[in-house]
Design a protein around this motif. Structure first.
Motif, mmCIF file in Angstrom:
data_model
loop_
_atom_site.group_PDB
_atom_site.id
_atom_site.type_symbol
_atom_site.label_atom_id
_atom_site.label_comp_id
_atom_site.label_asym_id
_atom_site.label_seq_id
_atom_site.Cartn_x
_atom_site.Cartn_y
_atom_site.Cartn_z
ATOM 1 N N ASP A 78 21.707 59.865 19.412
ATOM 2 C CA ASP A 78 22.509 60.533 20.299
ATOM 3 C C ASP A 78 23.401 59.798 21.233
ATOM 4 N N ARG A 79 23.046 58.543 21.237
ATOM 5 C CA ARG A 79 23.845 57.820 22.144
ATOM 6 C C ARG A 79 24.035 56.469 21.660
ATOM 7 N N PRO A 80 24.978 55.714 21.848
ATOM 8 C CA PRO A 80 25.071 54.240 21.409
ATOM 9 C C PRO A 80 24.099 53.584 22.259
ATOM 10 N N PRO A 81 23.763 52.240 21.480
ATOM 11 C CA PRO A 81 22.928 51.335 22.289
ATOM 12 C C PRO A 81 23.485 50.872 23.427
ATOM 13 N N VAL A 82 22.601 50.478 24.442
ATOM 14 C CA VAL A 82 23.338 49.804 25.708
ATOM 15 C C VAL A 82 24.008 48.366 25.266
ATOM 16 N N ARG A 83 24.993 48.130 25.804
ATOM 17 C CA ARG A 83 25.590 46.904 25.649
ATOM 18 C C ARG A 83 25.149 45.878 26.835
ATOM 19 N N HIS A 84 24.565 44.845 26.353
ATOM 20 C CA HIS A 84 23.950 43.799 27.073
ATOM 21 C C HIS A 84 24.903 42.732 27.049
ATOM 22 N N ARG A 85 25.910 42.704 28.407
ATOM 23 C CA ARG A 85 26.675 41.824 28.574
ATOM 24 C C ARG A 85 26.173 40.578 29.334
ATOM 25 N N SER A 86 26.259 39.509 28.694
ATOM 26 C CA SER A 86 25.552 38.182 29.475
ATOM 27 C C SER A 86 26.574 37.914 30.650
ATOM 28 N N SER A 87 28.114 38.017 30.472
ATOM 29 C CA SER A 87 28.889 37.400 31.564
ATOM 30 C C SER A 87 28.910 38.484 32.753
ATOM 31 N N GLY A 219 6.036 46.967 12.508
ATOM 32 C CA GLY A 219 7.010 45.843 11.819
ATOM 33 C C GLY A 219 8.344 46.044 12.425
ATOM 34 N N ALA A 220 8.800 46.943 13.291
ATOM 35 C CA ALA A 220 9.933 47.068 14.011
ATOM 36 C C ALA A 220 10.347 45.818 14.511
ATOM 37 N N THR A 221 11.767 45.585 14.309
ATOM 38 C CA THR A 221 12.474 44.487 15.014
ATOM 39 C C THR A 221 12.435 44.427 16.557
ATOM 40 N N VAL A 222 12.067 43.611 17.156
ATOM 41 C CA VAL A 222 12.123 43.359 18.553
ATOM 42 C C VAL A 222 12.915 42.045 19.251
ATOM 43 N N ALA A 246 15.024 46.228 19.502
ATOM 44 C CA ALA A 246 16.415 45.679 18.914
ATOM 45 C C ALA A 246 17.550 46.775 18.699
ATOM 46 N N ASP A 247 17.223 48.081 18.222
ATOM 47 C CA ASP A 247 18.172 48.751 17.689
ATOM 48 C C ASP A 247 18.836 49.699 19.030
ATOM 49 N N GLN A 248 18.133 49.255 20.455
ATOM 50 C CA GLN A 248 18.547 49.998 21.386
ATOM 51 C C GLN A 248 19.639 49.273 22.155
ATOM 52 N N PHE A 249 19.921 48.058 21.672
ATOM 53 C CA PHE A 249 20.721 46.988 22.500
ATOM 54 C C PHE A 249 21.849 46.148 21.627
ATOM 55 N N ILE A 250 23.000 46.152 22.250
ATOM 56 C CA ILE A 250 24.011 45.300 21.527
ATOM 57 C C ILE A 250 24.171 44.192 22.427
ATOM 58 N N PHE A 251 24.067 42.969 21.931
ATOM 59 C CA PHE A 251 24.281 41.912 22.894
ATOM 60 C C PHE A 251 25.441 41.216 22.584
ATOM 61 N N GLU A 252 26.247 41.149 23.944
ATOM 62 C CA GLU A 252 27.603 40.428 24.035
ATOM 63 C C GLU A 252 27.765 39.147 24.779
ATOM 64 N N PHE A 253 28.394 38.117 24.404
ATOM 65 C CA PHE A 253 28.122 37.047 25.081
ATOM 66 C C PHE A 253 29.853 36.626 25.415
#
Length: 259
Positions: A78-87, A219-222, A246-253
């Motif tokens: 129901d919501r997009p993953p949290v965007r994890h912005r390293s910067s 066995g889900a990915t973390v 893993a499916d709850q976050f998007i990593f942005e660098f």
């Protein structure tokens, strides 16, 4: 449903089933928050074995459109993953505004965040943590273990390890709520100025206990993330050991293109 044929080869039945469910999600037949048909329902609906349905579910989960929780079934996200912005996530302005990194990220994504404190107290530094903090293995350090929720679902565990000589005179670090801006704000108030945060990430299957704590399927990915918080003296005064669904976050660098 008959077997599709392309270039002389029949598409496997499990892929047909997966495509059918994915199309239902994209077309809005299955709406955000709706439960995906269970294994038993798919077996009856498509006239296939449980093994075929389980292979189809692997493909459906890989689409990123559904969220599978151990013992609860699969639901359309129901919501997009949290965007994890390293910067951006550890900007001093967030701390000065009274927001810790996770809460700031969740707010930006429109999600409702909650943090549950599992443990605060002394522990003996395990090998990896001791190496990063520059102390002997078994040295007493402060551990702060938390479980993070997004929209009521556990998505992340994190344990901060801090040198005892740094924290012993900062009583807020022993409290469940260290105050606005989190522990980094309290550390900076006591003269520890951060100059960088160094993170390493590794994706892997969740162990049984980890899957249970995060309500994931076996066995889900973390994503296992270790972060060093480094001050202007070059000292690492916190190591954060984090495990993320893993499916709850998007990593942005953001990486500067410098000479």
């Amino acid at each position: 449903m008959g077997a599709a044929v392309g270039e002389g080869k029949a598409v496997p039945r499990y892929l047909q089933i997966a495509e059918d469910i994915v199309q239902q999600v994209r077309a809005g037949v299955l709406k955000p928050g709706d439960q995906v048909p269970s294994e038993a329902e798919m077996v009856e609906r498509y006239g296939v074995s449980g093994g075929t349905v389980r292979k189809a579910m692997l493909e459906i989960r890989a689409s990123g459109l559904v969220d599978t929780r151990h013992g609860k079934g699969s639901y359309v996200k129901d919501r997009p993953p949290v965007r994890h912005r390293s910067s951006d996530r550890f900007r001093r302005s967030h701390r000065q505004g009274g927001k810790a990194a996770y809460l700031a990220e969740s707010e930006q994504s429109g999600a409702t965040a909650r943090v549950s404190v599992v443990y605060i107290g002394p522990v003996e530094a395990p090998e990896v943590i001791a190496q990063r903090l520059g102390v002997d293995i078994g040295t007493q350090v402060l551990a702060r273990r938390r479980l993070y929720f997004r929209n009521g679902t556990p998505v992340e565990t994190a344990t901060s390890y801090l040198p005892w000589d740094v924290v012993r005179d900062i009583p807020e670090l022993f409290a469940e709520n260290p105050g606005g801006g989190g522990i980094y704000a309290r550390l900076e108030e006591h003269g520890h100025t951060f100059v960088e945060f160094v993170e390493t990430l590794q994706a892997r299957p969740a162990a049984k206990a980890e899957a249970s704590e995060l309500a994931l399927s076996p066995g889900a990915t973390v994503v296992h993330l270790l972060r060093n918080a480094v001050t202007d003296t070059g000292r690492v005064i916190e190591v954060c050991d984090t495990l993320m669904a893993a499916d709850q976050f998007i990593f942005e660098f953001r990486i500067p293109a410098t000479d």
